[in-house]
Enzyme design. Structure first.
Site, PDB file in Angstrom:
ATOM      1  N   ASP A  93      74.219  41.104  13.001  1.00  0.00           N
ATOM      2  CA  ASP A  93      75.387  41.988  13.048  1.00  0.00           C
ATOM      3  C   ASP A  93      75.130  43.103  14.077  1.00  0.00           C
ATOM      4  O   ASP A  93      74.080  43.762  14.032  1.00  0.00           O
ATOM      5  CB  ASP A  93      75.552  42.586  11.631  1.00  0.00           C
ATOM      6  N   HIS A  94      76.055  43.309  14.996  1.00  0.00           N
ATOM      7  CA  HIS A  94      75.946  44.385  15.996  1.00  0.00           C
ATOM      8  C   HIS A  94      74.648  44.356  16.810  1.00  0.00           C
ATOM      9  O   HIS A  94      73.970  45.388  16.950  1.00  0.00           O
ATOM     10  CB  HIS A  94      76.099  45.770  15.342  1.00  0.00           C
ATOM     11  N   ASP A 115      77.149  43.189  20.730  1.00  0.00           N
ATOM     12  CA  ASP A 115      78.175  44.239  20.713  1.00  0.00           C
ATOM     13  C   ASP A 115      78.058  45.102  21.963  1.00  0.00           C
ATOM     14  O   ASP A 115      77.324  46.079  22.002  1.00  0.00           O
ATOM     15  CB  ASP A 115      78.006  45.088  19.444  1.00  0.00           C
ATOM     16  N   HIS A 189      84.222  51.454  10.299  1.00  0.00           N
ATOM     17  CA  HIS A 189      83.059  51.294   9.419  1.00  0.00           C
ATOM     18  C   HIS A 189      82.932  52.424   8.401  1.00  0.00           C
ATOM     19  O   HIS A 189      83.411  53.527   8.635  1.00  0.00           O
ATOM     20  CB  HIS A 189      81.778  51.231  10.261  1.00  0.00           C
ATOM     21  N   GLY A 190      82.266  52.118   7.280  1.00  0.00           N
ATOM     22  CA  GLY A 190      81.896  53.148   6.311  1.00  0.00           C
ATOM     23  C   GLY A 190      82.926  53.331   5.200  1.00  0.00           C
ATOM     24  O   GLY A 190      83.904  52.587   5.090  1.00  0.00           O
ATOM     25  N   ILE A 276      82.304  42.800   5.402  1.00  0.00           N
ATOM     26  CA  ILE A 276      82.348  43.740   4.273  1.00  0.00           C
ATOM     27  C   ILE A 276      80.922  44.153   3.910  1.00  0.00           C
ATOM     28  O   ILE A 276      80.107  43.312   3.551  1.00  0.00           O
ATOM     29  CB  ILE A 276      83.056  43.095   3.053  1.00  0.00           C
ATOM     30  N   SER A 278      80.320  48.127   3.091  1.00  0.00           N
ATOM     31  CA  SER A 278      80.431  49.378   2.317  1.00  0.00           C
ATOM     32  C   SER A 278      80.877  49.145   0.872  1.00  0.00           C
ATOM     33  O   SER A 278      80.385  49.815  -0.042  1.00  0.00           O
ATOM     34  CB  SER A 278      81.409  50.334   2.996  1.00  0.00           C
TER      35      SER A 278
HETATM   36  P1  13P Z   1      82.487  48.189   6.252  1.00  0.00           P
HETATM   37  O1  13P Z   1      81.713  49.450   6.495  1.00  0.00           O
HETATM   38  O2  13P Z   1      83.956  48.452   6.230  1.00  0.00           O
HETATM   39  O3  13P Z   1      82.019  47.446   5.058  1.00  0.00           O
HETATM   40  O4  13P Z   1      82.233  47.230   7.548  1.00  0.00           O
HETATM   41  C1  13P Z   1      81.080  46.453   7.640  1.00  0.00           C
HETATM   42  C2  13P Z   1      80.917  45.846   8.994  1.00  0.00           C
HETATM   43  O5  13P Z   1      81.798  45.832   9.825  1.00  0.00           O
HETATM   44  C3  13P Z   1      79.608  45.223   9.296  1.00  0.00           C
HETATM   45  O6  13P Z   1      79.531  44.811  10.619  1.00  0.00           O
HETATM   46  O1  G3H Z   2      78.473  47.674  10.740  1.00  0.00           O
HETATM   47  C1  G3H Z   2      77.595  48.206  10.114  1.00  0.00           C
HETATM   48  C2  G3H Z   2      77.097  47.592   8.845  1.00  0.00           C
HETATM   49  O2  G3H Z   2      77.770  48.133   7.729  1.00  0.00           O
HETATM   50  C3  G3H Z   2      75.625  47.732   8.731  1.00  0.00           C
HETATM   51  O3  G3H Z   2      75.267  49.037   8.504  1.00  0.00           O
HETATM   52  O4  G3H Z   2      73.519  49.626  10.182  1.00  0.00           O
HETATM   53  O5  G3H Z   2      73.666  50.840   7.992  1.00  0.00           O
HETATM   54  O6  G3H Z   2      72.862  48.481   8.073  1.00  0.00           O
HETATM   55  P1  G3H Z   2      73.736  49.532   8.714  1.00  0.00           P
HETATM   56 ZN    ZN Z   3      80.634  46.023  11.994  1.00  0.00          ZN
END
Ligand code: 13P
Ligand code: G3H
Ligand code: ZN
Length: 331
Positions: A93-94, A115, A189-190, A276, A278
């Protein structure tokens, strides 16, 4: 070099093709520890949903990339033991550099996100293309991103979102060869996705966020018909969890998310992956805080992480059944 195929994982290509055709989205749930992984897998086995296990840079720092990869390998066996061979992808992720994406691919991830959304357009294209060229040699799928979400995108922080410009998407997809595209249409996010002044309040004083920009999504779909679209920042911030947290010693203020009906609507379109994280954090925190307040003498981690895991599982089943529509699609 380990191939994800030898670990029993799958890339996202088939998952997305079926999801677009079927009008649902694949859940992409983040995990950092064993309880989250157990909740994700047991929920998705129980409701028979394909799933993407996501590992962020933060998760790598917290738990160690190698351990997380072995946990994902264990997840495949765990699902079988629970009685169902559901499709499971392991996704970065990212990802913020070619080196990070390469390292994940080399150790058995089946999918990576690069990203480059905060970079100038041409640099985003060049970096994404480089990752795609490497990943595709091993049949690993790649997610790119165009447009910037408000809130915090790992180390990239942005005060205001920049919606994805539909005029860019065709060129980006063609030049980079990505397999899916994350877009910005108003998610973020968050747990505090919008400032109170961006929202209206209902009669009970609950904040109602501005609606997602479905007009931009439609325009994007017109330009790249049938191409897999990804929505990040798609937690709904259930107010029942916020309430439990705040009545058990927590202090979450003005927490607000994306209404689930809007995500259900998006899942019917070319949006075929919904991220998802958060909401899971809120579910765990609510459950843990409740145990701490109701049983202050408890000090066995299994006695608070167990209920947190149960609550998480319930949440994930709800998401698959009632929001993403992915339940039953692993058959
Ligand atoms: P949320 O913070 O809305 O759960 O998004 C998570 C996310 O985009 C992880 O890449
Ligand atoms: O997009 C972000 C995700 O919620 C992951 O968050 O970098 O705190 O693990 P994190
Ligand atoms: Zn994300």
């Amino acid at each position: 070099m380990v191939s994800y195929k030898d670990l029993g994982l799958v890339n996202t290509r088939d998952m997305f093709a079926k999801a677009i055709k079927g009008g649902y989205a694949i859940p992409a749930f983040n995990f950092n520890n064993m309880e989250q992984m157990q909740a994700i897998i047991s929920a998705c086995v129980e409701c028979s949903s394909p799933v993407i296990l996501q590992v962020s840079s933060g998760a790598r720092k917290y738990a160690n990339q190698t351990l997380l990869r072995y946990m994902a390998q264990g997840a495949v066996e765990y699902a079988k033991e629970l009685g169902k061979n559901i499709p499971i992808s392991l996704h970065l992720d990212h990802g913020n550099s070619f080196e990070l994406c390469k390292s994940c691919i080399d150790m058995g991830f089946s999918s990576v996100m690069i990203d480059g959304s905060a970079l100038p357009y041409d640099e985003n294209v060049a970096l994404t293309k480089k990752v795609v060229e490497y990943a595709h040699q091993f049949d690993v799928t790649v997610e790119g991103e165009l447009g910037v979400l408000a809130g915090v995108e790992d180390e990239v922080s942005s005060e205001h979102s920049h919606y994805t410009d539909p005029a860019d998407v065709e060129d980006f997809v063609k030049k980079t060869g990505v397999d899916s595209l994350a877009i910005s249409i108003g998610t973020s996010h968050g747990a505090n996705k919008f400032k109170p002044e961006q929202c209206t309040r209902n009669a009970e004083g609950i904040l109602l966020p501005p609606p997602l920009r479905f007009d931009i999504l439609k325009e994007i779909e017109k330009r790249i018909p049938g191409f897999p679209i990804v929505l990040h920042g798609s937690s709904s911030v259930p107010q029942e969890y916020v309430k439990i947290i705040n009545t058990h010693g927590g202090a979450l203020k003005d927490a607000v998310g994306i209404p689930e009906e809007q995500l259900r609507e998006a899942a019917k379109s070319a949006v075929c992956k919904i991220n998802i994280d958060s909401d899971g954090r809120l579910a765990m925190t609510a459950a843990v805080r409740k145990v701490f307040v109701e049983h202050p003498a408890e000090f066995d981690p299994r006695k608070y992480l167990g209920p947190a895991r149960d609550e998480l599982k319930k949440l994930y089943i709800h998401k698959c059944e009632n929001v993403l529509g992915s339940a039953g699609k692993a058959e």
